[in-house]
Scaffold this active site. Structure first.
Site, PDB file in Angstrom:
ATOM      1  N   ALA A  59       0.851  -1.202   0.000  1.00 61.80           N
ATOM      2  CA  ALA A  59       0.000   0.000   0.000  1.00 61.80           C
ATOM      3  C   ALA A  59       0.876   1.237   0.000  1.00 61.80           C
ATOM      4  O   ALA A  59       2.055   1.173   0.365  1.00 61.80           O
ATOM      5  CB  ALA A  59      -0.901   0.014   1.238  1.00 61.80           C
ATOM      6  N   THR A  61       1.494   4.088   2.097  1.00 65.13           N
ATOM      7  CA  THR A  61       1.144   4.314   3.510  1.00 65.13           C
ATOM      8  C   THR A  61       1.680   5.644   4.071  1.00 65.13           C
ATOM      9  O   THR A  61       1.533   5.884   5.269  1.00 65.13           O
ATOM     10  CB  THR A  61       1.673   3.162   4.392  1.00 65.13           C
ATOM     11  OG1 THR A  61       3.075   3.019   4.155  1.00 65.13           O
ATOM     12  CG2 THR A  61       0.965   1.854   4.090  1.00 65.13           C
ATOM     13  N   TYR A 124      -5.027   9.682   1.789  1.00 65.79           N
ATOM     14  CA  TYR A 124      -4.754   8.270   2.108  1.00 65.79           C
ATOM     15  C   TYR A 124      -6.053   7.539   2.442  1.00 65.79           C
ATOM     16  O   TYR A 124      -6.355   6.478   1.879  1.00 65.79           O
ATOM     17  CB  TYR A 124      -3.769   8.206   3.293  1.00 65.79           C
ATOM     18  CG  TYR A 124      -3.595   6.831   3.902  1.00 65.79           C
ATOM     19  CD1 TYR A 124      -2.891   5.827   3.241  1.00 65.79           C
ATOM     20  CD2 TYR A 124      -4.134   6.545   5.163  1.00 65.79           C
ATOM     21  CE1 TYR A 124      -2.730   4.574   3.809  1.00 65.79           C
ATOM     22  CE2 TYR A 124      -3.967   5.286   5.737  1.00 65.79           C
ATOM     23  CZ  TYR A 124      -3.266   4.311   5.053  1.00 65.79           C
ATOM     24  OH  TYR A 124      -3.119   3.061   5.626  1.00 65.79           O
ATOM     25  N   LYS A 128      -7.790   4.522   0.259  1.00 68.81           N
ATOM     26  CA  LYS A 128      -7.986   3.194   0.865  1.00 68.81           C
ATOM     27  C   LYS A 128      -9.464   2.794   0.801  1.00 68.81           C
ATOM     28  O   LYS A 128      -9.795   1.637   0.546  1.00 68.81           O
ATOM     29  CB  LYS A 128      -7.487   3.186   2.312  1.00 68.81           C
ATOM     30  CG  LYS A 128      -5.983   3.312   2.484  1.00 68.81           C
ATOM     31  CD  LYS A 128      -5.174   2.162   1.914  1.00 68.81           C
ATOM     32  CE  LYS A 128      -5.376   0.868   2.669  1.00 68.81           C
ATOM     33  NZ  LYS A 128      -4.507  -0.216   2.119  1.00 68.81           N
TER      34      LYS A 128
HETATM   35  N1  NAP Z   1       1.044   1.410   9.150  1.00 68.22           N
HETATM   36  C1  NAP Z   1      -0.093   1.655   9.775  1.00 68.22           C
HETATM   37  O1  NAP Z   1      -0.125   2.282  10.848  1.00 68.22           O
HETATM   38  C2  NAP Z   1      -1.407   1.152   9.199  1.00 68.22           C
HETATM   39  C3  NAP Z   1      -2.597   1.487   9.854  1.00 68.22           C
HETATM   40  C4  NAP Z   1      -3.808   1.024   9.341  1.00 68.22           C
HETATM   41  C5  NAP Z   1      -3.824   0.239   8.193  1.00 68.22           C
HETATM   42  N2  NAP Z   1      -2.666  -0.061   7.564  1.00 68.22           N
HETATM   43  C6  NAP Z   1      -2.729  -0.858   6.348  1.00 68.22           C
HETATM   44  O2  NAP Z   1      -2.055  -2.086   6.582  1.00 68.22           O
HETATM   45  C7  NAP Z   1      -1.446  -2.545   5.371  1.00 68.22           C
HETATM   46  C8  NAP Z   1       0.018  -2.845   5.614  1.00 68.22           C
HETATM   47  O3  NAP Z   1       0.646  -1.645   6.085  1.00 68.22           O
HETATM   48  P1  NAP Z   1       2.166  -1.640   6.594  1.00 68.22           P
HETATM   49  O4  NAP Z   1       2.208  -0.844   7.845  1.00 68.22           O
HETATM   50  O5  NAP Z   1       2.731  -3.008   6.566  1.00 68.22           O
HETATM   51  O6  NAP Z   1       2.810  -0.753   5.440  1.00 68.22           O
HETATM   52  P2  NAP Z   1       4.341  -0.576   5.040  1.00 68.22           P
HETATM   53  O7  NAP Z   1       5.226  -1.091   6.113  1.00 68.22           O
HETATM   54  O8  NAP Z   1       4.472   0.832   4.589  1.00 68.22           O
HETATM   55  O9  NAP Z   1       4.486  -1.553   3.806  1.00 68.22           O
HETATM   56  C9  NAP Z   1       3.852  -1.279   2.609  1.00 68.22           C
HETATM   57  C10 NAP Z   1       4.531  -2.109   1.537  1.00 68.22           C
HETATM   58  O10 NAP Z   1       3.914  -1.754   0.300  1.00 68.22           O
HETATM   59  C11 NAP Z   1       4.929  -1.737  -0.670  1.00 68.22           C
HETATM   60  N3  NAP Z   1       4.604  -0.875  -1.784  1.00 68.22           N
HETATM   61  C12 NAP Z   1       4.392   0.461  -1.786  1.00 68.22           C
HETATM   62  N4  NAP Z   1       4.180   0.887  -3.038  1.00 68.22           N
HETATM   63  C13 NAP Z   1       4.264  -0.198  -3.842  1.00 68.22           C
HETATM   64  C14 NAP Z   1       4.164  -0.400  -5.225  1.00 68.22           C
HETATM   65  N5  NAP Z   1       3.948   0.604  -6.080  1.00 68.22           N
HETATM   66  N6  NAP Z   1       4.299  -1.656  -5.699  1.00 68.22           N
HETATM   67  C15 NAP Z   1       4.535  -2.690  -4.868  1.00 68.22           C
HETATM   68  N7  NAP Z   1       4.676  -2.559  -3.539  1.00 68.22           N
HETATM   69  C16 NAP Z   1       4.535  -1.326  -3.036  1.00 68.22           C
HETATM   70  C17 NAP Z   1       6.145  -1.172   0.045  1.00 68.22           C
HETATM   71  O11 NAP Z   1       7.280  -1.537  -0.692  1.00 68.22           O
HETATM   72  P3  NAP Z   1       8.717  -0.875  -0.455  1.00 68.22           P
HETATM   73  O12 NAP Z   1       9.245  -1.598   0.757  1.00 68.22           O
HETATM   74  O13 NAP Z   1       9.448  -1.165  -1.701  1.00 68.22           O
HETATM   75  O14 NAP Z   1       8.466   0.582  -0.227  1.00 68.22           O
HETATM   76  C18 NAP Z   1       6.035  -1.837   1.404  1.00 68.22           C
HETATM   77  O15 NAP Z   1       6.735  -3.055   1.426  1.00 68.22           O
HETATM   78  C19 NAP Z   1      -1.705  -1.461   4.327  1.00 68.22           C
HETATM   79  O16 NAP Z   1      -2.828  -1.792   3.579  1.00 68.22           O
HETATM   80  C20 NAP Z   1      -2.012  -0.220   5.168  1.00 68.22           C
HETATM   81  O17 NAP Z   1      -2.847   0.685   4.466  1.00 68.22           O
HETATM   82  C21 NAP Z   1      -1.446   0.362   8.050  1.00 68.22           C
END
Ligand code: NAP
Length: 294
Positions: A59, A61, A124, A128
């Site tokens: 995503a 993020t 964002y 989403k």
């Molecule tokens: N973080 C939070 O606090 C939070 C809260 C609520 C919901 N969520 C949701 O939970 C889910 C997981 O979040 P997370 O915290 O694990 O996020 P994260 O650590 O930011 O990881 C997101 C991943 O998405 C990859 N990505 C981004 N752009 C991309 C693209 N164009 N093509 C392929 N991959 C891509 C990134 O790759 P790179 O490593 O190469 O950048 C990264 O590995 C998401 O759906 C997010 O919206 C997160």
């Protein structure tokens, strides 16, 4: 069963690598193998791989940066998700996807249920929500897990940043009027594996939208106080932390003040246990301290 994991290097993706490996042939993809910004390449990638299950942990993020890059956030959080959903609908594959508390405006005074109306206040949150809707309108079999305040031992997150800042400054100010549940990537990954296992064994197949967070609630200030207190008692020199209102810490993107999600539907449907948020924070701290001593 072939499972395609997208976003395998992210916080949730890294935890999913561990929880999903025992469940079948896991194809772990990072941006290098499948760039979600390239819809055409993504379509042909899916056609080549032919996954039966897609778990999308990728995503855009960067919540504040999204205000300046709305098109990019849309391509990744909405358009690419629509491609995944259309593939899943066409091939009878199962799509597992993650969404966020930021789909709500945070104006309510009780935890949000899945039936409450979203009203995102940020780019964002809007992108989403559009991703969720693309899945729902595609007709594909799916699980969407909305979660909040994710942290882990990989990547950049609140726990790591504040612990570092607390050793560099005498005093830190942290917002205390946004309330939610810090949720570990490990909890999200283990619940995902549990639901997927019940689904594939045919014991419980209640697809749809679910709220998935740790139990309990706190503010960002309360969250920081909890883990910094543990650092203090272990003898580290740690900054004094003062609570401030959101208005004193302006950010590009508006964040909901009430980020609490009601998880009753998930607990009823799959019998999962969602421990208090402090449980996984304490276990992460223990791991981090161990790594720091090595
Ligand atoms: N973080 C939070 O606090 C939070 C809260 C609520 C919901 N969520 C949701 O939970 C889910 C997981 O979040 P997370 O915290 O694990 O996020 P994260 O650590 O930011 O990881 C997101 C991943 O998405 C990859 N990505 C981004 N752009 C991309 C693209 N164009 N093509 C392929 N991959 C891509 C990134 O790759 P790179 O490593 O190469 O950048 C990264 O590995 C998401 O759906 C997010 O919206 C997160």
């Amino acid at each position: 069963m072939s499972i395609l994991l997208l976003g395998a290097n992210g916080q949730v993706g890294s935890a999913l690598r561990k929880s999903l490996r025992p469940m079948g042939t896991l194809i772990e993809c990072t941006r290098d193998q499948a760039d979600l910004e390239d819809a055409t390449a993504l379509r042909s990638f899916l056609t080549d791989i032919k996954p039966r299950v897609i778990v999308n942990a990728a995503a855009y993020t960067a919540v504040d940066r999204a205000e300046d890059e709305p098109d990019r956030a849309k391509r990744i959080n909405s358009d690419a998700v629509e491609v995944l959903a259309q593939y899943a609908a066409r091939t009878d594959a199962l799509l597992v996807h993650y969404s966020t508390d930021y789909v709500f405006d945070g104006e309510g005074d009780k935890p949000y249920a899945e039936t409450d109306d979203p009203n995102p206040q940020s780019v964002y949150g809007k992108t989403k929500l559009d991703g969720e809707r693309a899945i729902q309108s595609s007709g594909c079999e799916h699980y969407i897990f909305r979660t909040s305040w994710v942290y882990s031992d990989t990547g950049n997150n609140f726990v790591k940043s504040i612990r570092r800042l607390a050793t560099e400054h005498e005093e830190l100010t942290i917002v205390d009027d946004q309330i939610g549940a810090p949720t570990s990537a490990n909890l999200i990954a283990s619940v995902t594996a549990d639901v997927l296992s019940q689904h594939t064994q045919g014991t419980r197949q209640r697809t749809g939208l679910y709220h998935l967070t740790a139990s309990g609630e706190t503010s960002w200030y309360g969250f920081a106080q909890h883990f910094l207190e543990a650092d203090r008692t272990s003898g580290a020199r740690i900054a004094r932390v003062l609570p401030i209102p959101s208005e004193s810490y302006p950010t590009k993107a508006t964040r909901p003040k009430n980020s609490r999600l009601d998880t009753q539907k998930l607990r009823d449907a799959f019998g999962v246990v969602l421990p208090d948020w402090r449980v996984d924070v304490d276990s992460l701290l223990a791991t981090m301290r161990l790594q720091e001593t090595l």
